[in-house]
Design an enzyme around this catalytic site. Sequence first.
Site, PDB file in Angstrom:
ATOM      1  N   CYS A  18      40.797  36.229  42.565  1.00 32.13           N
ATOM      2  CA  CYS A  18      40.797  35.262  43.664  1.00 32.13           C
ATOM      3  C   CYS A  18      40.699  33.823  43.179  1.00 32.13           C
ATOM      4  CB  CYS A  18      39.643  35.562  44.623  1.00 32.13           C
ATOM      5  SG  CYS A  18      39.676  37.214  45.340  1.00 32.13           S
ATOM      6  N   ASP A 247      47.258  35.456  46.788  1.00 30.09           N
ATOM      7  CA  ASP A 247      46.674  35.027  45.516  1.00 30.09           C
ATOM      8  C   ASP A 247      46.643  36.148  44.487  1.00 30.09           C
ATOM      9  OD1 ASP A 247      44.818  36.489  46.869  1.00 30.09           O
ATOM     10  OD2 ASP A 247      43.182  35.041  46.693  1.00 30.09           O
ATOM     11  N   HIS A 248      46.844  37.412  44.853  1.00 30.27           N
ATOM     12  CA  HIS A 248      46.911  38.521  43.894  1.00 30.27           C
ATOM     13  C   HIS A 248      47.318  39.783  44.639  1.00 30.27           C
ATOM     14  CE1 HIS A 248      43.109  40.049  45.514  1.00 30.27           C
ATOM     15  NE2 HIS A 248      42.608  38.838  45.353  1.00 30.27           N
TER      16      HIS A 248
END
Length: 792
Positions: A18, A247-248
Amino acid sequence: MEQGGASFTNAFVSTPMCCPSRSSMLTGKYVHNHNTYTNNENCSSPSWQAQHEPRSFAVYLNNTGYRTAFFGKYLNEYNGSYIPPGWREWVGLIKNSRFYNYTVCRNGYKEKHGSDYAKDYFTDLITNDSINYFRISKRMYPHRPVMMVISHAAPHGPEDSAPQFSEHFPNASQHITPSYNYAPNMDKHWIMQYTGPMRPINMEFTNFLHRKRLQTLLSVDDSVEKVYEMLVETGELDNTYVIYTADHGYHIGQFGLVKGKSMPYDFDIRVPFFVRGPNIEPGSINPHMILNIDLAPTILDIAGLDTPPDMDGKSILKLLEPEKTENRFRSNRKPKVWRDTILVERGKFLRKKEESSSNNMQQSNNNLPKYERVKELCQQAKYQTACEQPGQKWQCIEDTSGKLRIHKCKGSLKVSAKRKRTRSLRSRGYSSKEKECDCGKTDYKPARGERRNQRQLSQTNQRYKPRFVHTRPTRSLSVEFEGQVYDINLEEEAQPAYETRNISKRHYDLEVEEDLEEMLADDNAVGQPSSVKVTHKCYILANDTVHCEREIYQSSRAWRNHKSYIAQEIEALQDKIKNLREVRGHLKRRRPDECDCSKSYFNKEKAPRNKERKKSNHRLHPFKEAVQEVDGKVQNFNESRRKKKERKQKKRLKKGDDCSLPGLTCFTHDNDHWQTAPFWNLGSFCACTSANNNTYWCLRTINDTHNILFCEFATGFLEYFDMNNDPYQLTNAVHTVDREVLNELHLQLMELRSCRGHRQCNPRSRGLETGNKDGGSYDPHREEQLWNGWEG
């Protein structure tokens, strides 16, 4: 959103966590350049706030007149004590993701929220705030451009969905891929070898978790729809760029890992990426590799700003430009030059203690055979000489069978010959056969007074006779102090107050001057006991003041020469002390095996008690006390860490938490974890998701011929996957790759690991220029120093 714009099928993040990923989005930099390694390490730290936060894309846009606004989750460790620079409107979530019972910082004021869905549900809150801000901005400042960031927490934990979506997706199974519960993986790095197949309760949890994550995303879909409708109502849709990404990635049951991220595999580093806006072809699919570090340069490019030189990413706008109709069907058209390799990195170098523990935990077992590694190391010049280079510790020697061996250097031939002569002299002069020690009764212990008399007798027998002794003592002395010259009468026992004289009218007693010059001229002379001779021109008096000859104070050249002489003397003495310490250490190691009669007066049975008594009563030398003080600080630090671990362990035991294991990142899930429907009621369980040694640097390459992942872990482990043949990365194929290819991949990885700025971090694809077989991922004919093996 996807149908009205372009979709990138090869969008990745440089770090699948994150805070590091969000920091890369804001700054356009790789993790090794903004130093936010984990969700705790440097996440929203003072260093981040001072060095990198003032250089986010919001600062550049704000300086050019944009009305910038941020709504939602910022960084995991953001505490709400300040408004980050560059944002005119700020509604930032304090700390990590929550949907209820959270606190936001609204333009500098902390605002607490409860558990009422209508006014507190986080996804709806930031959606409504962003829409209201956009409408007000366009009404009050119709000609001012707006840049908004809506940062949703969903589908992050605790995965609380809106009540109207709590029964959706009852049979969702998209997470069940060929890598689902594919465990253990003995050909992968340590945590993958440690993780076994999931239990039935873990598998049921993955199904339940996937269902709840999809339910939270339904509120995000509503948010995107509301923003789209607002742009249509205000007439700004065709004049607005909209970017949607994450973000991922995330894994749910892949390779036996119950949940989490932070792995270098595609399910954690791949993200969705959609863009719509002016001059973007609707419904287009773009196969180029893009990264989260490209987001900041792209936003600046949209605003008409150049990419700052410290940003590692590149603008993707040129990839979105539609081709001209007359060029679309030409067979000889030039392809757009773009990167085909990216860097994926996670974590930082481990401390030595952690490195040693991780190596003890599991050594990498996919290295080359030992004899081949020795052969490669022996190709280096520093190992090919026979211990002749200064500081050389190892040399390569070929044994009788023809194999190369690495031996430790034991010094040159001259040094070894000297050692042999020393050993022979020692054996002739101090042979235990010629002289044996007979100490008599070992249990005899003389009285304390007898030992004191023996020491005093030994001290009185030691007399030192100087070569030259002045029999006539000095009667007076002139000393300069604070601009005045004082006459000191050394013959009087009780010295009266000093007589002061003006420094310009100094008169020296002839006898004193001659005696002083005679004392300073002879290095072996013993002068007045109250003074200490330091150099041939300076000495220290009894009152700890330094006095030198008049020439030193009057001539700058003499002062400079004498100061240089003192510096050379200090350097020579330091070298001598170093050599003496080496000799002392050598003597300690080569102590002869003979009895010591001076220590034979105490009984061996009472030795431990006497040692404890000596240890408690003996005072150390001041130098040793300083060393002991430093060692004591280290011991205190280690002791505090140990006590802290013990307190945490006791706290876990008190709570009944037996899930945490050393070196692993584990979590406990029970029936009280989720506060909203659907509820978990199958009981508690423990699962581990990552390890402390899960630090890696990877190359991800996609081009016309290759689709690979190459990783180097901090433990020295290597992984290589060919996604053309193994799309789910089930088998580590590093043993099938040529050694030259691995060397070239390692060199390319090392270049990206140290790159700074978009010119270095985006090397031009070599395949388009050289026509190599892999499209530019490596060039075996490039002249560079080969990799020196896996040294950790």
